[in-house]
Design a protein around this motif. Sequence first.
Motif, PDB file in Angstrom:
ATOM      1  N   ASN A  61      -1.846  -0.081   6.779  1.00 47.79           N
ATOM      2  CA  ASN A  61      -2.479  -0.626   6.476  1.00 47.79           C
ATOM      3  C   ASN A  61      -1.440  -1.808   6.803  1.00 47.79           C
ATOM      4  OD1 ASN A  61      -4.171  -2.847   5.297  1.00 47.79           O
ATOM      5  ND2 ASN A  61      -4.463  -1.691   3.450  1.00 47.79           N
TER       6      ASN A  61
ATOM      7  N   ASP B  57       0.673  -1.335  -0.177  1.00 41.08           N
ATOM      8  CA  ASP B  57       0.013  -0.318   0.116  1.00 41.08           C
ATOM      9  C   ASP B  57       0.971   1.122  -0.043  1.00 41.08           C
ATOM     10  OD1 ASP B  57      -1.340   2.223   0.465  1.00 41.08           O
ATOM     11  OD2 ASP B  57      -2.675   1.170   1.269  1.00 41.08           O
TER      12      ASP B  57
ATOM     13  N   ASP C 192      -4.914  -9.566  -2.115  1.00 38.80           N
ATOM     14  CA  ASP C 192      -6.046  -9.873  -2.997  1.00 38.80           C
ATOM     15  C   ASP C 192      -6.015 -11.946  -3.773  1.00 38.80           C
ATOM     16  OD1 ASP C 192      -8.022  -9.584  -4.865  1.00 38.80           O
ATOM     17  OD2 ASP C 192      -6.919  -8.699  -6.335  1.00 38.80           O
TER      18      ASP C 192
ATOM     19  N   TYR D 234      -4.545  -5.035   4.782  1.00 37.60           N
ATOM     20  CA  TYR D 234      -4.528  -5.487   2.977  1.00 37.60           C
ATOM     21  C   TYR D 234      -5.885  -5.234   2.832  1.00 37.60           C
ATOM     22  CZ  TYR D 234       0.511  -5.651   4.143  1.00 37.60           C
ATOM     23  OH  TYR D 234       1.726  -5.284   4.556  1.00 37.60           O
ATOM     24  N   PHE D 235      -6.583  -6.385   2.729  1.00 36.59           N
ATOM     25  CA  PHE D 235      -7.511  -7.366   2.267  1.00 36.59           C
ATOM     26  C   PHE D 235      -8.818  -7.898   3.527  1.00 36.59           C
ATOM     27  CE2 PHE D 235      -5.510  -5.642  -1.388  1.00 36.59           C
ATOM     28  CZ  PHE D 235      -6.391  -4.553  -2.380  1.00 36.59           C
TER      29      PHE D 235
ATOM     30  N   GLY E 127      -9.807  -2.753   0.855  1.00 33.88           N
ATOM     31  CA  GLY E 127      -9.154  -2.673   1.354  1.00 33.88           C
ATOM     32  C   GLY E 127      -9.184  -2.362   3.224  1.00 33.88           C
TER      33      GLY E 127
END
Length: 706
Positions: free
Chosen positions: A328, A291, A678, A331-332, A339
Motif C-alpha cells: 500500500n 498500513d 485520511d 493509502y487513500f 484504501g
Amino acid sequence: MTVKYPKIFFLLTSLTAAPWLSAAEIDDNENPDNISLAAVKNSGEDEKNRYSPEVVVVQGYRSNPLGKTLSASEGVVGSEEISNRPLLRTGEILEFVPGMVVTQHSGSGKANQYFLRGFNLDHGTDFNSSIDGMPINMRTHGHGQGYTDLNFIIPEFINNIDYRKGPYYAEISDFSGAGAALFSLKNSMDENLLSLTLGQDNYVRLLAAGGISLTNGKLLLGVETQKYDGPWSMVNEDVEKNSFMGRYVSSISDGDFALTLMAYDNSWGAADQIPERAVKQQIIDRLGSLDTSVGGSSSRYSLSSSWNSADWMTNIYAVKSSMDIFSNFTYFLDDPINGDQFEQVDERSIFGGALKHKWAADFSGKTITHELGAEFRYDKIDKVGLYHTVERQRLGTTRQDAVDEASLGIFAQSTIELSEKLNTHIGLRYDYYNVDVDSNIEANSGDATDGKVSIKAGATYQFSDRVEGYINAGQGFHSNDARGATITQDPVSGEPSDSVDLIVPSTGAEIGVKIFDEQRFNISTSLWYLRSDSELLFVGDAGNTEPSRASTRYGTEIAGYYWLTNVWNFDMEFARTISTYNEDRNTEGKYVEGSVPVVASAGITYGAQGTGLHGSLRYRYFGARKLDSFNEQKVGSTTIVNLGVGYRWRHTSIELDILNLLDSKDHDIDYAYASRLDAEPPEGIEEVHYHPVEPRTLRMKIDYRF
C-alpha cells in the motif's frame, strides 16, 4: 627487470584513490574441484594441523586476471571475500559487483532494489542473474519485470560470483543491458559447519552445512533457518525463512557432473516506504508504518543438473516458484473508503536448459578459440494477478492472467589471436520470444512474437606483463512483460491502451585498463556508454503499461584492491554516472528519475592465516539523486559503515558484526509520487516517500567446524 607502467596508471591512482579488487578465477587444472577456500589442507594432513603454518591459502583476487577477461569491468569474487564481509541481507552479496547498490523498500522477504550504471534496476530489470546456469530473473512477474529474489541462496555454498558489466557477452541474453552476475555453487567443502547467529530485534539464524564422500562422488547438504522481527516501531516483520540445499557431484566421462536440489520458503510482515509529511506531522515516527497489514510470502523449489568438461558444458533445470505480496503505497488516493492496499500473486513453473561447446583452431599460425551455444526457457505461469484488498482480504480483481512464455537463444563467439599482445573477439546472438496471454479481460488476451539479433565485438591489448587494455561494443536487451505486449484495454479505467514491444534493445561501449601486481595491487578502470531505445515496462503495481523515453547513460568506474601486508588488505571503488533522456527534454524533463550518480565504497580487512584475530571495516556511499525528470525534487546521499570482528580457534570461531556502526538516519531508498492520507484533499499530495536505513544493530555468530 624493471617494469615501466604507462602514465595512465599514475593518473588513475592519484586522481581517484578508488580501486577495487577484481577477484580472478581459480584455474580448473590447479583446482579440479573448483573450490575457493581460505585454507586447503594436503590430503595427508592430520586434523590437528588443519590451521598449521603449512596451510596453503587460496585467494582468488591475487590470481592474475590479465588475458582471462574480455573487458575491464569483468571479474570474479571468491567465497573467501564473501565470508569476510558483514552483510545485513542476503541480497547484499551483489554489492561485490563494483558500483552496485542493493537496498530495500519493504519487508526483508521480498527481492531487493538494485542500482547499477545509472539504472534504477527495480528488482532486477536490465541485470541478468543466474546460479549454476539456472536463471534467477523472473519475466512477466507479478511484482516487476526481471524480479530477482536472492533470498533462497545460502551464502556459505557460493563458490564464486562471476560479474560482467555491459552488453558485450554473447552467452548472456535477457536483462543484459547493465550487466550480469553468474553465481557458482561449491563442489566440495573442506569441513562440516554448524553456525548460530543471534542479534537484536530477535534475529536468529541457524545453519548446518557439510559434505560426505560417497563411492563415486560427494554429497553436500545444507539447512538454514532464520527468524527476525525487525526494528520497526509499529510492524513485527515476523520473518520465518527456511532454506535447504542438497548437491551431489561426481566425475563422469571426463567431466564434472552435479545434481542440485534447492528449496526455500519465507513469510514476513513489511514496513513499506512512508510519506515524509507523516513523520513531520508526527503521525508516525521514522520507523513507523501507515498500513501495518502489508507483507507477504514466497517459495522457490528447483532441481537442476549440469555436466562440464574441457570442451562441453550443459545444464537443465526445473523451478517451481510462488509469491503473494500485499502493498500500500498511496493509502487513500484511489479508494478513499477502503484504501489502496493491493495484492500481487505469481505462481509459475520454469523449465529450460543450455548447451555450449568450446574448441580451438589454428589459422595461419594464429590461435582462434570458438564458443557455440544454445539455450531454451519456458515459463508456464498459472497465475499472475493484481487484486484490490483491505487488510489482506480481497475486494476485487484488477487483473488476472495465465501466461505461456517461451524463448530460444543461439550464440557464437570467437577470440582471435592477432599477435602475442593483441586479441580480438566477435560474438553473434539471436533470441526469439513467443508469448500467449489468457486474461480475465478478454480484450487483453492474445499472443505475440519477437526476435532480435545482437552483435558483440572487442579487442584486448597487453601493454606489458602487468597492464592490459580493452575496448568493447555490443548490443543487449531486456524483454517486456508479456501482458504489456498484448494489452489493448486499461484494466483500471477500461480505456484503450497501447501495447509495447516484447523486446527492448540497448547498445553499449566501453574502453578500459587493468593493472595487476601480485605483490601490491589489482586495479581496473573503464569509461562506458549505454543507450536504451526505450524503457517501456509493465507496471505491476498499477496493472498497465507506462511508456518511457529513450535514454543515454555514460560514466566512469575505477576499482581495485591493495595488499598492505600479508594480513592487511585495503579495497576501494568509485563509480560516476550521468543519465539523461534523449527526447522531449523541454516538455517532459531531461533527467532519469531515481538514477544514482555517484557510488563509492571502501574497506579494510585484517586476517591472519588459520587461527587468530580477523576483522573488516566497510564504508558504503551512494550519492544525492534526482527523483523527477525536472530535478525539482532531490534527496541527499546515504552513508553506511559496517564493522565485523572475530577470533578463530582450531574448530571454533566467534564473530561480532555491528551493522550501521554510526547509526545513520539516512534513507535506504526514496521515491517522489502522490499519496493521500485520511482527510487530505482528494488529489493527494505529491512529495518524497522513503524507507529508512535500519538502525544500528549487533549480531553475534558462533561457528563450529569439524
